[in-house]
Design a protein around this motif. Structure first.
Motif, mmCIF file in Angstrom:
data_model
loop_
_atom_site.group_PDB
_atom_site.id
_atom_site.type_symbol
_atom_site.label_atom_id
_atom_site.label_comp_id
_atom_site.label_asym_id
_atom_site.label_seq_id
_atom_site.Cartn_x
_atom_site.Cartn_y
_atom_site.Cartn_z
ATOM 1 N N GLU A 172 0.841 -1.190 0.000
ATOM 2 C CA GLU A 172 0.000 0.000 0.000
ATOM 3 C C GLU A 172 0.880 1.246 0.000
ATOM 4 O OE1 GLU A 172 -3.490 1.794 2.955
ATOM 5 O OE2 GLU A 172 -2.186 0.159 3.603
ATOM 6 N N ALA A 173 0.583 2.194 -0.856
ATOM 7 C CA ALA A 173 1.383 3.415 -0.905
ATOM 8 C C ALA A 173 1.096 4.284 0.311
ATOM 9 C CB ALA A 173 1.039 4.193 -2.177
ATOM 10 N N GLN A 174 2.172 4.834 0.935
ATOM 11 C CA GLN A 174 1.994 5.758 2.067
ATOM 12 C C GLN A 174 3.018 6.872 1.952
ATOM 13 O OE1 GLN A 174 1.851 3.940 5.891
ATOM 14 N NE2 GLN A 174 -0.112 3.017 5.408
ATOM 15 N N ASP A 175 2.601 7.974 1.328
ATOM 16 C CA ASP A 175 3.502 9.117 1.090
ATOM 17 C C ASP A 175 4.793 8.667 0.419
ATOM 18 O OD1 ASP A 175 1.537 10.560 2.327
ATOM 19 O OD2 ASP A 175 2.458 10.348 4.320
ATOM 20 N N ASP A 176 5.925 8.896 1.121
ATOM 21 C CA ASP A 176 7.208 8.545 0.515
ATOM 22 C C ASP A 176 7.561 7.081 0.735
ATOM 23 O OD1 ASP A 176 7.344 11.095 -0.198
ATOM 24 O OD2 ASP A 176 8.795 11.721 1.342
ATOM 25 N N TYR A 177 6.721 6.362 1.441
ATOM 26 C CA TYR A 177 7.011 4.966 1.779
ATOM 27 C C TYR A 177 5.957 4.052 1.170
ATOM 28 C CZ TYR A 177 10.272 6.607 5.352
ATOM 29 O OH TYR A 177 11.324 7.175 5.999
ATOM 30 N N VAL A 178 6.193 2.757 1.314
ATOM 31 C CA VAL A 178 5.114 1.808 1.035
ATOM 32 C C VAL A 178 4.977 0.921 2.270
ATOM 33 C CG1 VAL A 178 5.465 1.755 -1.462
ATOM 34 C CG2 VAL A 178 6.651 0.103 -0.017
ATOM 35 N N MET A 179 3.754 0.416 2.479
ATOM 36 C CA MET A 179 3.510 -0.480 3.598
ATOM 37 C C MET A 179 3.341 -1.886 3.031
ATOM 38 S SD MET A 179 3.057 -0.702 6.875
ATOM 39 C CE MET A 179 2.305 0.655 7.785
ATOM 40 N N LEU A 180 4.171 -2.807 3.541
ATOM 41 C CA LEU A 180 4.051 -4.194 3.098
ATOM 42 C C LEU A 180 3.157 -4.927 4.088
ATOM 43 C CD1 LEU A 180 7.857 -4.891 2.461
ATOM 44 C CD2 LEU A 180 6.167 -4.054 0.825
ATOM 45 N N HIS A 181 2.065 -5.473 3.622
ATOM 46 C CA HIS A 181 1.156 -6.189 4.516
ATOM 47 C C HIS A 181 1.423 -7.693 4.404
ATOM 48 C CE1 HIS A 181 -1.588 -2.752 5.425
ATOM 49 N NE2 HIS A 181 -1.017 -2.291 4.327
ATOM 50 N N THR A 182 1.850 -8.295 5.522
ATOM 51 C CA THR A 182 2.114 -9.731 5.526
ATOM 52 C C THR A 182 1.437 -10.341 6.744
ATOM 53 O OG1 THR A 182 4.034 -9.827 6.993
ATOM 54 C CG2 THR A 182 4.462 -9.181 4.730
#
Lengths: 250, 350
Positions: A166-176
């Motif tokens: 999931e995109a989050q501003d300058d980062y991405v969130m990896l959902h595991t």
């Protein structure tokens, strides 16, 4: 005159020795530490904040590149590698310098001169580090694992564990299943480097592993949502829906 | 067993049918013009006799397949065929005679039929011989064709394996890293640097002079691998121990040249390389029911997320073993309690 704090990271003791011996000839550099793997190195980097790192690309546990992804404050980096065509391509653009093992003292001195010029120019270093982080895999080579920082621990996540990104501003969130992890990479990079057979970008802000999708449901009129096996609900854009339909019918 | 080609292949069936129609016509014409039999009797005679045989002839295929040289010795096959020729010819004559004598009650024709039975029997046996000969040729041709295909496949396999082993021969990573270790040792321990240079040279010589089709004694192979391990030991310091548990009577056993090398490389790469702790690499060999069983094990980090390149080395070894011994099941692997083990079985020469 403040000395340049240097860290040597290589899993082979003899390789570290060459660097430290060569370096002892130069008064303006001091060896602040030596590490034999990326885990140690990350700890030490955060602790002593070196100005310069000699970094071996091929190391146990995590590679030099993966290690870089976990560094926030950019030191100057000189890569050392025995043989790695793909890495060399990346260095030519964005590294201060790289040394092919075995290297001569003259070549080593050149690298130091380049490093001296860069140290102190933080914004340039940050720029270079970010570009290195975004280096693409070689053609045909797919991303297989991602290293993340989690409560001061380093975790290695296989891409098969990722349900969605999931995109989050300058980062991405990896959902595991193991939890959610932030990673400083772009959606574009993930889209380019993940295996398109297994991952699909369903939305501007979402990439999903195909196996994790349970079903599609009509959300409002004309728009869909993907329901994942872990219960997550993900918006699907028009083009994402088209892509998914092609895969289903292909 | 293959499907009867006379039934499967339309073209063959057509030729077969046309031949029988031709034979039936010839027989009818002989009866009309030479024996002076009435026209309609002659036609019936030709159709019944040959029509029946043409069906019987199709069944010979199964007999021929059953009577292959793989199942029986030659004399037995000949005996089988003599018996079946006699049975088939008798049955064929009896059945045709029965049909014709029921539809034609002309004493003159029936006398002719009785008198010509011996000739017809000879013709029946001739037909039998011709048909089974053709069947055997077809089987032979098919087997030959398969063999050619299989050989082509094998050749590709050889090429692939050779290519892959070439990659193994010169593993640039290993070479440059070793050279770097030598360069480093020249500064700190020239004596050791010289030793390593010599080991590296011997190892490279052994690798470059290898031949895909040659075998070496296990003893030689292990010596070469030990050179490799010595070099890696210099590189990795005390990160691994190597233990050899080899029964003395195994050392003379012949194994394909450089077969074990990739196994050691694997153990170093996935065991030593990926671990920060110490690793034990253990080689065991013993004789086991007609095989030389070679096992190489190393402890590994079960937590490590594998990188690419796993399995290529093992596949390559499997291919080489297949080429050498024509057997796909000579290599197995198992993982348990953090120990990875590869077993290789080399068939002993009889």
């Amino acid at each position: 005159m403040k000395k340049i704090k240097t860290l040597i990271v290589d899993d082979e003791k003899l390789a570290r020795e060459v660097v430290s011996r060569y370096l002892s000839e130069y008064d303006e550099f001091e060896i602040a530490g030596e590490c034999s793997n990326g885990f140690e190195a990350i700890k030490l980097i955060n602790e002593i904040k070196p100005d310069l790192i000699f970094l071996d690309v091929q190391m146990p546990k995590i590679t030099g590149f993966e290690m870089l992804e976990l560094i926030d404050e950019p030191p100057a980096i000189i890569f050392t590698t025995a043989f790695d065509q793909y890495a060399i391509k990346a260095f030519e653009v964005n590294a201060i310098d790289y040394l092919l093992k075995p290297f001569s003292e003259e070549r080593f001195k050149d690298a130091l001169d380049k490093a001296k010029l860069s140290i102190g120019n933080k914004s340039d270093l940050r720029d270079k580090l970010n570009k290195l982080k975004e280096t693409d895999r070689e053609k045909g080579e797919r991303l297989e694992r991602v290293v993340v920082k989690h409560n001061n621990n380093i975790l290695i996540i296989s891409v098969d564990e990722i349900n969605y990104i999931e995109a989050q501003d300058d980062y991405v969130m990896l959902h595991t299943a193991r939890g959610n992890f932030l990673k400083q990479k772009t959606m574009k990079w993930f889209e380019k480097n993940l295996d398109p057979e297994n991952f699909i970008r369903l939305h501007r802000s979402y990439i999903t592993r195909l196996d994790a999708v349970k079903q599609l449901e009509l959300f409002e009129k004309e728009s869909y949502r993907a329901i994942l096996k872990d219960g997550a609900k993900i918006p699907v854009s028009k083009s994402g829906y088209q892509k998914l339909k092609e895969i289903m019918n292909g | 067993m293959m499907i009867n080609p006379f039934i499967k292949n339309k073209k063959l069936l057509l030729i077969y049918s046309l031949l029988w129609i031709f034979i039936a016509a010839a027989q009818s014409l002989i009866l009309i013009f030479i024996v002076d039999a009435p026209f309609d009797y002659s036609i019936a005679d030709g159709i019944v006799f040959n029509g029946l045989y043409s069906f019987l002839g199709l069944s010979f295929w199964y007999m021929v397949n059953f009577n292959s040289l793989d199942n029986y010795p030659a004399y037995k096959i000949i005996l089988n065929h003599i018996a079946s020729a006699a049975i088939i010819t008798t049955f064929w004559l009896a059945a045709s005679y029965f049909i014709l004598s029921n539809i034609i009650d002309d004493p003159e024709y029936l006398t002719m039929l009785d008198e010509s039975l011996i000739w017809r029997a000879i013709a029946g046996i001739m037909f039998y011989i011709i048909i089974i000969a053709v069947d055997y040729v077809i089987i032979y041709y098919n087997n030959f064709h398969d063999k050619v295909l299989k050989e082509a496949e094998l050749r590709t396999l050889v090429k692939e394996t050779e290519l892959k082993s070439l990659k193994y021969q010169i593993n640039p990573h290993f070479i440059f890293n070793s050279l770097n270790s030598v360069a480093s040792l020249t500064l700190s321990d020239p004596e050791k640097a010289r030793e390593m240079t010599i080991k590296l040279s011997s190892f490279l010589r052994g690798t470059l002079s290898r031949n895909e089709n040659r075998t070496n004694s296990l003893k030689e192979e292990l010596e070469n691998s030990r050179l490799y391990l010595d070099i890696e030991k210099v590189r990795f310091g005390d990160k691994f121990d190597y233990v050899e548990e080899c029964d003395e009577d195994c050392r003379g056993g012949e194994v394909p040249a450089m077969l074990l090398q990739p196994l050691f490389e694997n153990a170093i790469k996935h065991g030593v390389y990926e671990r920060v702790e110490k690793v034990t690499i253990k080689l065991k060999c013993k004789r086991e029911n007609g095989f030389l069983k070679i096992s190489l094990e190393n402890n590994y980090d079960p937590e490590a997320v594998p990188r690419k390149g796993e399995g290529i080395g093992l596949k390559n070894i499997k291919n080489r073993l297949k080429l050498f011994y024509d057997n796909e099941n000579l290599i197995s692997t198992d993982k348990s309690d953090g120990i990875f083990r590869v077993n290789i079985y080399i068939p002993e020469k009889k």
